[in-house]
Scaffold this active site. Structure first.
Site, PDB file in Angstrom:
ATOM      1  N   GLY A  42     -73.742   7.304  29.747  1.00  0.00           N
ATOM      2  CA  GLY A  42     -73.865   6.850  31.132  1.00  0.00           C
ATOM      3  C   GLY A  42     -74.232   8.016  32.017  1.00  0.00           C
ATOM      4  O   GLY A  42     -74.281   9.165  31.563  1.00  0.00           O
TER       5      GLY A  42
ATOM      6  N   ALA B  49     -73.783  10.423  35.630  1.00  0.00           N
ATOM      7  CA  ALA B  49     -72.682  11.189  36.210  1.00  0.00           C
ATOM      8  C   ALA B  49     -71.737  10.252  36.942  1.00  0.00           C
ATOM      9  O   ALA B  49     -72.168   9.362  37.687  1.00  0.00           O
ATOM     10  CB  ALA B  49     -73.236  12.239  37.174  1.00  0.00           C
ATOM     11  N   ARG B  50     -70.453  10.434  36.709  1.00  0.00           N
ATOM     12  CA  ARG B  50     -69.390   9.647  37.355  1.00  0.00           C
ATOM     13  C   ARG B  50     -69.540   8.145  37.136  1.00  0.00           C
ATOM     14  O   ARG B  50     -69.164   7.331  37.974  1.00  0.00           O
ATOM     15  CB  ARG B  50     -69.320   9.955  38.855  1.00  0.00           C
ATOM     16  CG  ARG B  50     -68.972  11.390  39.174  1.00  0.00           C
ATOM     17  CD  ARG B  50     -67.577  11.693  38.754  1.00  0.00           C
ATOM     18  NE  ARG B  50     -67.184  13.033  39.184  1.00  0.00           N
ATOM     19  CZ  ARG B  50     -66.105  13.625  38.755  1.00  0.00           C
ATOM     20  NH1 ARG B  50     -65.314  13.040  37.899  1.00  0.00           N
ATOM     21  NH2 ARG B  50     -65.811  14.823  39.180  1.00  0.00           N
TER      22      ARG B  50
ATOM     23  N   SER C 200     -66.113   8.734  30.541  1.00  0.00           N
ATOM     24  CA  SER C 200     -64.955   9.404  29.934  1.00  0.00           C
ATOM     25  C   SER C 200     -63.733   8.491  29.914  1.00  0.00           C
ATOM     26  O   SER C 200     -63.020   8.429  28.912  1.00  0.00           O
ATOM     27  CB  SER C 200     -64.626  10.705  30.671  1.00  0.00           C
ATOM     28  OG  SER C 200     -65.617  11.680  30.413  1.00  0.00           O
TER      29      SER C 200
ATOM     30  N   ALA D 125     -62.740  19.180  23.288  1.00  0.00           N
ATOM     31  CA  ALA D 125     -63.359  19.557  24.565  1.00  0.00           C
ATOM     32  C   ALA D 125     -64.448  20.596  24.314  1.00  0.00           C
ATOM     33  O   ALA D 125     -64.192  21.636  23.708  1.00  0.00           O
ATOM     34  CB  ALA D 125     -62.302  20.124  25.505  1.00  0.00           C
TER      35      ALA D 125
ATOM     36  N   ALA E  14     -66.407  21.731  26.965  1.00  0.00           N
ATOM     37  CA  ALA E  14     -66.691  22.396  28.238  1.00  0.00           C
ATOM     38  C   ALA E  14     -66.188  23.830  28.242  1.00  0.00           C
ATOM     39  O   ALA E  14     -65.181  24.153  27.625  1.00  0.00           O
ATOM     40  CB  ALA E  14     -66.045  21.633  29.387  1.00  0.00           C
TER      41      ALA E  14
ATOM     42  N   HIS F 177     -59.570  16.396  34.112  1.00  0.00           N
ATOM     43  CA  HIS F 177     -59.563  15.693  32.824  1.00  0.00           C
ATOM     44  C   HIS F 177     -58.234  15.899  32.104  1.00  0.00           C
ATOM     45  O   HIS F 177     -57.667  14.960  31.548  1.00  0.00           O
ATOM     46  CB  HIS F 177     -60.720  16.180  31.934  1.00  0.00           C
ATOM     47  CG  HIS F 177     -62.000  15.451  32.157  1.00  0.00           C
ATOM     48  ND1 HIS F 177     -62.519  14.585  31.231  1.00  0.00           N
ATOM     49  CD2 HIS F 177     -62.868  15.449  33.194  1.00  0.00           C
ATOM     50  CE1 HIS F 177     -63.652  14.087  31.683  1.00  0.00           C
ATOM     51  NE2 HIS F 177     -63.888  14.605  32.875  1.00  0.00           N
TER      52      HIS F 177
ATOM     53  N   ARG G  93     -55.307  13.910  33.578  1.00  0.00           N
ATOM     54  CA  ARG G  93     -55.418  12.472  33.326  1.00  0.00           C
ATOM     55  C   ARG G  93     -54.863  12.099  31.956  1.00  0.00           C
ATOM     56  O   ARG G  93     -54.382  10.987  31.757  1.00  0.00           O
ATOM     57  CB  ARG G  93     -56.894  12.079  33.448  1.00  0.00           C
ATOM     58  CG  ARG G  93     -57.139  10.599  33.381  1.00  0.00           C
ATOM     59  CD  ARG G  93     -58.560  10.233  33.684  1.00  0.00           C
ATOM     60  NE  ARG G  93     -59.473  10.753  32.672  1.00  0.00           N
ATOM     61  CZ  ARG G  93     -60.644  11.314  32.951  1.00  0.00           C
ATOM     62  NH1 ARG G  93     -61.035  11.469  34.184  1.00  0.00           N
ATOM     63  NH2 ARG G  93     -61.428  11.724  31.980  1.00  0.00           N
TER      64      ARG G  93
END
Length: 167
Positions: A9, A11-12, A16, A34, A36, A50, A53
């Site tokens: 998808g 961005a935003r 996730s 992860a 990143a 992230h 959450r």
């Protein structure tokens, strides 16, 4: 038999959140791989968001480059790889052969005993970037996404926080 799932998808788009829920549906605790790296305060804040959450049902394994190795050492539990696009960024900016790494990833998927859910960004619907590196990245992301989608049993497109089944 393992299960490979791709959630893509913009961005935003909610990809996730959708991928996290799908991974936990496959078993708990789950492993969050992860990819990143925090090179600035904005990225540090995104990573912290992230992490906050996720609850105790997640085991975090950080691996910016050796994704095949991370899948090997975490096999046995459902895994979420978030995200392929950042992994590709790390490979390209580090001067690594992203095509070879992508082929190795696809070859490793049938060897997995536990499910793997991948998150990736859909970049092909935007404008053509004006600089060469951005065009190369967009094209590489499109190819990598196609390879993983072809290997996956399920593909979901996230739009406005809603999952749309593609495959």
């Amino acid at each position: 038999m393992t299960r490979t799932i791709l959630v893509t998808g913009g961005a935003r788009s909610g990809k996730s959140h959708i991928a996290e829920a799908r991974t936990l549906d496959l078993g708990r605790p789950a492993v969050y791989i992860a990819t990143a790296q925090a090179f600035d305060s904005e990225m540090e804040a995104r990573i912290a968001e992230h992490q906050a959450r996720r609850g105790p049902e997640w085991i975090t394994h950080s691996e910016p480059l050796d994704l095949v190795g991370a899948l090997r050492v975490t096999d046995g539990r459902p895994r979420l790889v978030d995200c392929l696009t950042l992994w590709l960024t790390n490979l390209m900016l580090g001067g690594h052969d992203w095509r070879a790494a992508g082929r190795a990833l696809i070859a490793a998927l049938p060897e997995q005993r536990a499910p793997v859910v991948f998150v990736t960004n859909e970049l092909g619907a935007g404008i053509v970037p004006e600089n060469r590196l951005a065009r190369e990245f967009r094209d590489a992301a499109g190819l990598l996404n196609q390879w993983v989608a072809a290997a996956a049993e399920e593909v979901t497109l996230a739009v406005c926080g809603l999952p749309l089944k593609v495959k």
